[in-house]
Design a protein around this motif. Structure first.
Motif, short mmCIF file in Angstrom:
data_model
loop_
_atom_site.label_atom_id
_atom_site.label_comp_id
_atom_site.label_asym_id
_atom_site.label_seq_id
_atom_site.Cartn_x
_atom_site.Cartn_y
_atom_site.Cartn_z
N VAL A 199 -1.37 8.99 -6.58
CA VAL A 199 -0.45 8.03 -7.19
C VAL A 199 0.62 8.81 -7.92
N ARG A 200 1.88 8.48 -7.60
CA ARG A 200 3.01 9.06 -8.33
C ARG A 200 3.71 7.93 -9.07
N VAL A 201 4.03 8.17 -10.32
CA VAL A 201 4.81 7.22 -11.11
C VAL A 201 6.08 7.96 -11.53
N THR A 202 7.22 7.37 -11.21
CA THR A 202 8.51 7.94 -11.57
C THR A 202 9.31 6.90 -12.32
N GLU A 203 9.91 7.29 -13.42
CA GLU A 203 10.85 6.42 -14.12
C GLU A 203 12.15 7.20 -14.23
N SER A 204 13.23 6.62 -13.74
CA SER A 204 14.52 7.32 -13.77
C SER A 204 15.63 6.40 -14.24
N PRO A 211 21.68 -0.75 -19.73
CA PRO A 211 21.18 -0.62 -18.36
C PRO A 211 19.66 -0.47 -18.37
N ARG A 212 19.06 -0.75 -17.24
CA ARG A 212 17.62 -0.60 -17.09
C ARG A 212 17.30 0.72 -16.40
N THR A 213 16.08 1.17 -16.58
CA THR A 213 15.55 2.27 -15.78
C THR A 213 14.71 1.67 -14.67
N ILE A 214 14.48 2.45 -13.62
CA ILE A 214 13.62 1.98 -12.54
C ILE A 214 12.30 2.75 -12.59
N VAL A 215 11.22 2.01 -12.48
CA VAL A 215 9.87 2.57 -12.44
C VAL A 215 9.36 2.38 -11.02
N GLU A 216 8.88 3.48 -10.42
CA GLU A 216 8.37 3.41 -9.06
C GLU A 216 6.97 4.01 -8.99
N PHE A 217 6.07 3.26 -8.38
CA PHE A 217 4.73 3.73 -8.07
C PHE A 217 4.70 3.98 -6.57
N THR A 218 4.30 5.18 -6.15
CA THR A 218 4.12 5.44 -4.73
C THR A 218 2.69 5.93 -4.52
N LEU A 219 2.11 5.52 -3.41
CA LEU A 219 0.73 5.86 -3.08
C LEU A 219 0.70 6.56 -1.74
N GLU A 220 -0.18 7.54 -1.62
CA GLU A 220 -0.40 8.18 -0.33
C GLU A 220 -1.84 8.69 -0.28
N PRO A 221 -2.39 8.74 0.92
CA PRO A 221 -3.76 9.24 1.06
C PRO A 221 -3.84 10.69 0.56
N ALA A 222 -4.96 11.03 -0.04
CA ALA A 222 -5.21 12.38 -0.54
C ALA A 222 -6.62 12.78 -0.12
N PRO A 223 -6.94 14.06 -0.17
CA PRO A 223 -8.27 14.51 0.26
C PRO A 223 -9.43 13.79 -0.43
N THR A 224 -9.26 13.45 -1.70
CA THR A 224 -10.35 12.79 -2.43
C THR A 224 -10.12 11.29 -2.61
N GLY A 225 -9.09 10.73 -2.01
CA GLY A 225 -8.82 9.30 -2.18
C GLY A 225 -7.35 8.98 -2.07
N GLU A 229 0.79 -1.22 0.00
CA GLU A 229 0.00 0.00 0.00
C GLU A 229 0.83 1.28 0.00
N HIS A 230 2.11 1.17 -0.36
CA HIS A 230 2.95 2.37 -0.40
C HIS A 230 3.81 2.46 -1.66
N ARG A 231 4.62 1.42 -1.96
CA ARG A 231 5.58 1.52 -3.06
C ARG A 231 5.71 0.19 -3.79
#
Length: 154
Positions: free
Chosen positions: A113-118, A96-110, A74-76
């Protein structure tokens, strides 16, 4: 907010659903496959390869292959892959590969979701710009796909 540098793509979206529901859509390989458009062979396991056939029209010839880096409930959720490696005549295995990260956090409406690829700076120069451009557009679409999937399949 969408921040991107030459090495990093960042997208985010608020989804009107609980963190638990959004987490399930991202971390469950079957649900991930529905919105991402890939038929994965099995569940995500940290340290293991997950692969499956892309089902998005025009890319059905591509096999997605990722190495799962993290599953933090429920976080990463994070994985490594080779971005925009779609030409079957090219051997990408030395890249080389890139890393894709999904992070979740509570928000006022639900849930936010952040998606980062670096890691794009490590991609060979002759294909770096196209890989970045295609994935930048791809993640913009995919965050909407996650939202639409979750809000349709409550």
């Amino acid at each position: 907010m969408n921040n991107s540098t030459s090495d990093r793509i960042e997208k985010q979206i608020e989804i009107e659903a609980s963190v638990s529901r959004v987490w399930q859509a991202i971390a469950d390989y079957r649900e991930f496959g529905e919105w991402f458009r890939v038929r994965l062979e099995g569940p995500f396991v940290v340290g293991e390869v997950s692969r499956g056939q892309i089902t998005y029209p025009g890319y059905e010839h591509v096999t997605m292959e990722v190495i799962v880096e993290a599953i933090e409930a429920e976080h990463r959720f994070a994985f490594w892959w080779r971005p925009y490696a779609i030409d079957l005549s090219v051997d990408y295995s030395a890249e080389p590969r890139t890393i894709v990260e999904f992070t979740l956090e509570p928000a006022p409406t639900g849930t936010l979701v952040r998606v980062t690829e670096s890691g794009f700076d490590g991609i060979p120069a002759h294909r770096r710009d196209e890989a970045f451009r295609m994935n930048d557009g791809g993640w913009a679409a995919q965050v909407k796909n996650i939202r639409d999937h979750v809000q349709t399949n409550r």
